[in-house]
Write a protein that holds these residues in place. Sequence first.
Motif, PDB file in Angstrom:
ATOM      1  N   TRP A 298       0.804  -1.223   0.000  1.00  0.00           N
ATOM      2  CA  TRP A 298       0.000   0.000   0.000  1.00  0.00           C
ATOM      3  C   TRP A 298       0.837   1.274   0.000  1.00  0.00           C
ATOM      4  CZ3 TRP A 298      -4.092   2.648  -1.140  1.00  0.00           C
ATOM      5  CH2 TRP A 298      -4.319   3.881  -0.525  1.00  0.00           C
ATOM      6  N   ASP A 328      -3.716  -4.547  -0.801  1.00  0.00           N
ATOM      7  CA  ASP A 328      -4.491  -3.498  -0.126  1.00  0.00           C
ATOM      8  C   ASP A 328      -5.499  -2.889  -1.089  1.00  0.00           C
ATOM      9  OD1 ASP A 328      -4.873  -0.913   1.630  1.00  0.00           O
ATOM     10  OD2 ASP A 328      -3.548  -2.196   2.811  1.00  0.00           O
ATOM     11  N   ASP A 329      -5.903  -1.690  -0.816  1.00  0.00           N
ATOM     12  CA  ASP A 329      -6.889  -0.940  -1.586  1.00  0.00           C
ATOM     13  C   ASP A 329      -6.498  -0.882  -3.075  1.00  0.00           C
ATOM     14  OD1 ASP A 329      -8.952   0.730  -2.210  1.00  0.00           O
ATOM     15  OD2 ASP A 329      -8.407   2.300  -0.778  1.00  0.00           O
ATOM     16  N   TRP A 373      -7.617  -6.505   1.214  1.00  0.00           N
ATOM     17  CA  TRP A 373      -8.170  -5.340   1.909  1.00  0.00           C
ATOM     18  C   TRP A 373      -9.635  -5.153   1.530  1.00  0.00           C
ATOM     19  CZ3 TRP A 373     -10.508  -0.832   0.208  1.00  0.00           C
ATOM     20  CH2 TRP A 373     -10.528   0.274   1.061  1.00  0.00           C
ATOM     21  N   ARG A 405     -13.360  11.661   2.497  1.00  0.00           N
ATOM     22  CA  ARG A 405     -12.550  10.832   1.588  1.00  0.00           C
ATOM     23  C   ARG A 405     -13.441  10.341   0.432  1.00  0.00           C
ATOM     24  NH1 ARG A 405      -9.175   5.212   1.870  1.00  0.00           N
ATOM     25  NH2 ARG A 405      -7.180   6.047   1.257  1.00  0.00           N
ATOM     26  N   LYS A 438      -8.034  -7.593   5.738  1.00  0.00           N
ATOM     27  CA  LYS A 438      -7.844  -6.332   6.448  1.00  0.00           C
ATOM     28  C   LYS A 438      -9.152  -5.577   6.321  1.00  0.00           C
ATOM     29  CE  LYS A 438      -5.057  -2.080   6.077  1.00  0.00           C
ATOM     30  NZ  LYS A 438      -3.799  -1.515   5.582  1.00  0.00           N
ATOM     31  N   ASP A 440     -11.156  -2.430   6.886  1.00  0.00           N
ATOM     32  CA  ASP A 440     -10.840  -1.020   7.122  1.00  0.00           C
ATOM     33  C   ASP A 440     -12.125  -0.209   7.308  1.00  0.00           C
ATOM     34  OD1 ASP A 440      -9.314   1.293   7.329  1.00  0.00           O
ATOM     35  OD2 ASP A 440      -8.154   0.888   5.517  1.00  0.00           O
ATOM     36  N   ASN A 442     -12.775   4.061   6.981  1.00  0.00           N
ATOM     37  CA  ASN A 442     -11.979   5.271   6.806  1.00  0.00           C
ATOM     38  C   ASN A 442     -12.663   6.616   6.986  1.00  0.00           C
ATOM     39  OD1 ASN A 442      -9.224   4.583   6.429  1.00  0.00           O
ATOM     40  ND2 ASN A 442      -9.803   3.530   4.560  1.00  0.00           N
ATOM     41  N   CYS A 487      -8.817  -2.363  11.138  1.00  0.00           N
ATOM     42  CA  CYS A 487      -8.131  -1.120  10.805  1.00  0.00           C
ATOM     43  C   CYS A 487      -9.208  -0.072  10.652  1.00  0.00           C
ATOM     44  CB  CYS A 487      -7.378  -1.309   9.490  1.00  0.00           C
ATOM     45  SG  CYS A 487      -6.638   0.189   8.829  1.00  0.00           S
ATOM     46  N   GLY A 489      -8.488   3.545   9.378  1.00  0.00           N
ATOM     47  CA  GLY A 489      -7.532   4.613   9.086  1.00  0.00           C
ATOM     48  C   GLY A 489      -6.417   4.580  10.128  1.00  0.00           C
ATOM     49  N   GLY A 490      -5.904   3.372  10.408  1.00  0.00           N
ATOM     50  CA  GLY A 490      -4.966   3.191  11.517  1.00  0.00           C
ATOM     51  C   GLY A 490      -5.737   2.680  12.716  1.00  0.00           C
ATOM     52  N   TRP A 506      -4.353  -2.789  13.221  1.00  0.00           N
ATOM     53  CA  TRP A 506      -3.414  -1.859  12.577  1.00  0.00           C
ATOM     54  C   TRP A 506      -3.452  -0.594  13.430  1.00  0.00           C
ATOM     55  CZ3 TRP A 506       0.696  -1.475  10.231  1.00  0.00           C
ATOM     56  CH2 TRP A 506       1.057  -0.385   9.438  1.00  0.00           C
ATOM     57  N   ASP A 509      -1.653   4.644  10.900  1.00  0.00           N
ATOM     58  CA  ASP A 509      -1.082   4.815   9.565  1.00  0.00           C
ATOM     59  C   ASP A 509       0.316   5.420   9.652  1.00  0.00           C
ATOM     60  OD1 ASP A 509      -3.196   3.756   8.212  1.00  0.00           O
ATOM     61  OD2 ASP A 509      -4.145   5.673   7.742  1.00  0.00           O
TER      62      ASP A 509
HETATM   63  C1  GLA Z   1      -6.453   3.378   5.397  1.00  0.00           C
HETATM   64  C2  GLA Z   1      -5.541   2.351   6.036  1.00  0.00           C
HETATM   65  C3  GLA Z   1      -4.307   2.172   5.177  1.00  0.00           C
HETATM   66  C4  GLA Z   1      -4.708   1.759   3.784  1.00  0.00           C
HETATM   67  C5  GLA Z   1      -5.683   2.757   3.198  1.00  0.00           C
HETATM   68  C6  GLA Z   1      -6.232   2.267   1.879  1.00  0.00           C
HETATM   69  O1  GLA Z   1      -5.889   4.629   5.431  1.00  0.00           O
HETATM   70  O2  GLA Z   1      -5.208   2.721   7.331  1.00  0.00           O
HETATM   71  O3  GLA Z   1      -3.438   1.218   5.744  1.00  0.00           O
HETATM   72  O4  GLA Z   1      -5.291   0.485   3.830  1.00  0.00           O
HETATM   73  O5  GLA Z   1      -6.774   3.007   4.067  1.00  0.00           O
HETATM   74  O6  GLA Z   1      -7.107   3.165   1.300  1.00  0.00           O
END
Ligand code: GLA
Length: 679
Positions: A298, A328-329, A373, A405, A438, A440, A442, A487, A489-490, A506, A509
């Motif tokens: 990522w 990941d994304d 992800w 976002r 993962k 997430d 966000n 996760c 965003g962290g 996680w 970030d």
């Molecule tokens: C968040 C996660 C990152 C990554 C991005 C992908 O910010 O914390 O680790 O996966 O999304 O968009």
Amino acid sequence: MIWKLETNNTAYVIGVNQAGYLLNLHWGARLPDYPSPSESEGYASFNGAGQILPEEYPTYGMGLNYTEPCLKATFSDGVRGVALQFDSAQQTDNTLTLTLKDTHYPLTVKLHYQIYAEQDIIARHVTLINTGDTPITLERAWTARWHFPPGDSYYLHHLTGRWNDEWVHHRERLTNGVKILESRRITTSHHHNPYFAVERGDATETHGEVWFGALAWSGNWKIAAEVTEFQSTRVSIGLNDWDFAWVLEPGETFTSPIAYAGYTQQGLGAASRCLHDLIRKHILPHSDLTRKVLYNSWETTLFDVDEESQKRYAEIAAEIGCELFVMDDGWFHGRNNDTSGLGDWWADSVKFPNGLTPLIEHVNQLGMDFGLWLEPEMVNPNSELYRAHPDWVIHFATRQRTPARNQLILNMARPDVQAYLIEKIDRLLTEHNIRFIKWDMNRNVSEPGWQDAPRDQRELWVRYVHGVYHVWETLKNNHPQVIWQSCSGGGGRADLGILRLADQIWISDNTEPTRRLAMQANFSRIFPPNTMEAWVTDMGEQTIPLAFRFHVSMCGVLGVGANISRWTDAQKAEAAHWINEYKRVRHIIQQGDVFQLYQQDGYYATQYLSQDQRNGVLFAFRTYRPEPTTPLVIRLQGLSPDHTYTINGVSHSGAYWMTIGMTIQLHNFGSIMWDIHQV
Ligand code: GLA
């Protein structure tokens, strides 16, 4: 009447006084005898008994009490306030249920206690039952109140943060009034964590009485730390009552989240180890499974993933010893940047013309597991899903939907949303050999509307979290081979509730290694190392040696997120060496006891020790300290005093290492990793 809940080293004692108040009588060390419930008529006309007595579960609307109640409700005739009377108790070896009933209305309140003797922890939750034939509206339904010995003043330890900057530790004196910590964001939040530790101002890492606790909930929560004018200090914890309501229909039961709390005389470090042990033994789903070394591109590729380039990263990842390759994304339908695609959980046909299987098979042939992800709770307005179901997002019909976002939040309280996600993700997991997800999340909520809510819209806050739990749990049950990462965003969703579903977290970030050192140590106040993902990335590469970066990430579940396609052969060889070293000792790091030995003025030291005290690992770091300076002096912890231990070629008794300790010479951005071996 008195009930004792005893753990190996602590006691929690409750009793009912003559006037019928349910009181906390003691929480602390086990003693030969305990106080009896005290009586109080109150103090002048301005303070009733409830203001003075340490009530176990106070309600709003009963007598002259102006402190924080745990329960507030409105009955169908408009009467606001609950008046509870003790009804009955049921006790087994490690549980206690106290049943209380409203003196007039058909509301039963059950206080549930569970003992975790070895961890010196007690779990509590409440159930509220409508036994009548008209609805009752709950406006506050906290889980627990915890009282500290009266007459003393206390310090509160808690954790705050923000995106990219989580896990900041605070210690502050509690003075008269109420200190509130909370989340209003629909997740646990980066900003505060539902955790507390309370001490008298004299506790250190290794000494002193500490009372601590955490709420197992991944949505809006609240902690109220209150000091009354009668020098009584208490912490209440539960669902946030801000914008909260819950309609309890006839015959229904409302169940609160669980709060865990414990007591120790061995300082803040011991409090953390009690929580770690609880989480590992009683909460985590796959606690005994060795966590694999992960690679994730990522931070290098962002959304720019496709079959060919991911295969190349996978080859290098396998070469240096990674065991799990996570994409990941960027992999799903129409996802080229953060403006589109969320919600359409199938492979993008341009980036993956033959689907995900060729990549997954390649990864498997390289000897690694494959992970993916997902951000299930989200939708981009530019997606097939949103075009088909614009009404599925959290919103008010007459208000603008504020994107963050470029995305909106699906209303996870809705069964149709849950069914859609279960169907889509289930298919992904059924059709592919995916071993890791993962999960997430966000953004946080805005315009918290639920247009066609079956009852009060304000139930959204709780039903959303129930929805997340339901989707996750269903997928987990259907696919037990999958390891899950939480996760947001962290570190926006790290709590004991999500750890019933997620194996790993996680934590941020922010992967800059020097900032990570403090974050990791503070995260570890609550969570054990086998839940803490830590990656070596490119952050800090200009100034910080690769060894230091690896050592930092080896303190948890090691992963690599750097641009490994740029690494020289020498760098790859060094990375392979540290990954090997990690594999050699990771059972001690992931499953052992953790001791935070030092965290000051640029020096950090952390020690891991196997539960049988025979083997350990010591990490020490110097970030930046201007010269001239003094070396790092540390004393180890937890060793067996009479046994001899060898560390870095030197042998001494455990007592010596814990009393005299050792001096470590480090340059700026220098680090060590030493084995600890009982001879
Ligand atoms: C968040 C996660 C990152 C990554 C991005 C992908 O910010 O914390 O680790 O996966 O999304 O968009």
